[in-house]
Design an enzyme around this catalytic site. Structure first.
Site, PDB file in Angstrom:
ATOM      1  CG  ASP A  69     -11.634  -2.193  -0.847  1.00  0.00           C
ATOM      2  OD1 ASP A  69     -10.782  -3.083  -1.002  1.00  0.00           O
ATOM      3  OD2 ASP A  69     -11.430  -1.000  -1.131  1.00  0.00           O
ATOM      4  CG  ASP A  85      -1.979  -1.038   1.215  1.00  0.00           C
ATOM      5  OD1 ASP A  85      -2.291  -1.543   0.119  1.00  0.00           O
ATOM      6  OD2 ASP A  85      -2.511  -1.374   2.285  1.00  0.00           O
TER       7      ASP A  85
END
Length: 257
Positions: free
Chosen positions: A130, A11
């Site tokens: 997600d 990330d």
């Protein structure tokens, strides 16, 4: 039987690799290129880079580090972050990415999936989802703009419905990011992944919850996923990728060596 893949996830925020817990409270864990090189050296099958605030902040992933990563590693890598047009995707692929992943932009404009597939072929189009378990309604729901806690919002989609929709539109792979498990290292959500596996005809990548080598074994055997993505266990050197591959092979799982 196709070999299972191990995929470290990096990330990226403000040019650094970060890691949060349940998509919150991100801390810096290192620099992009050295971490990528380390994972390639350890035996990762591919890497995924998420510019986690790009979509929420209306910008595209920074191409400068994409080219530097491409120069340093010899394994495939996928890039995500604010990709909304054919030209943006083309540029990232030209800079060295092997695949591009879209998440929030696909929820805003689902036709983007089929347009990207028509242009580049489905093999390099990955959809990130997600998914959040809502205990109140006892259902799995898709969230958007999750890279910025202040911008995160609910969508109209139940996870299973969105999984079916993105396949109809031509995605080549799905990464299921299980938000409730993210960063807590308590194991992958086998139940949810198994539900998605039953309706998923493209490669499915599990994300969220890896804490031990046994967690990887379990998700491959019980949820029958094609790849397992993890971040904190690799960033913090809790698990070495080469040792993990040896363990999985000893457990009878087909793994790339």
């Amino acid at each position: 039987m196709l070999a299972k893949r191990l995929v470290p996830c990096l990330d990226v925020k403000d040019g650094k690799v970060v890691k949060g817990v349940q998509f919150r409270n991100h801390e810096i864990v290192g620099d992009i290129v050295p971490l990528a090189a380390r994972y390639a050296e350890e035996g990762a099958d591919e890497l995924v880079f998420y510019d986690i605030t790009a979509s929420a902040h209306e910008r595209v992933v920074d191409k400068s580090w994409v080219s530097r990563v491409a120069e340093q590693i010899d394994i495939p890598f996928c890039v995500a972050g604010g990709i909304k047009t054919i030209s943006q995707a083309r540029e990232l692929l030209a800079f060295g990415a092997d695949k591009i992943s879209i998440n929030s932009p696909a929820l805003t404009d689902p036709s983007l999936i089929s347009r990207l597939q028509d242009e580049f072929g489905r093999q390099c189009i990955v959809i990130g989802i997600d998914s959040f378990f809502d205990a109140t309604s006892n259902s799995y729901k898709v969230k958007q703009f999750t890279g910025d806690e202040a911008a995160t919002k609910d969508t109209q989609w139940f996870t299973q419905d969105w999984v079916e929709e993105v396949q109809k539109r031509g995605c080549g792979e799905i990464v299921l990011n299980v938000m409730n498990q993210d960063g807590v290292r308590g194991g992958y959500d086998i139940k949810q992944l198994s539900l998605v596996r039953a309706i998923c005809d493209v490669p499915l990548i599990a994300s969220g919850g890896a804490g031990t080598m046994a967690h990887f074994r379990d998700v491959f055997i019980e949820a029958k996923v094609d790849a397992a993505l993890a971040a904190s266990v690799f960033h913090k050197a809790i698990i070495n990728i080469g040792e993990l591959k040896a363990y999985l092979a000893a457990e009878g799982i087909a793994i790339r060596r």
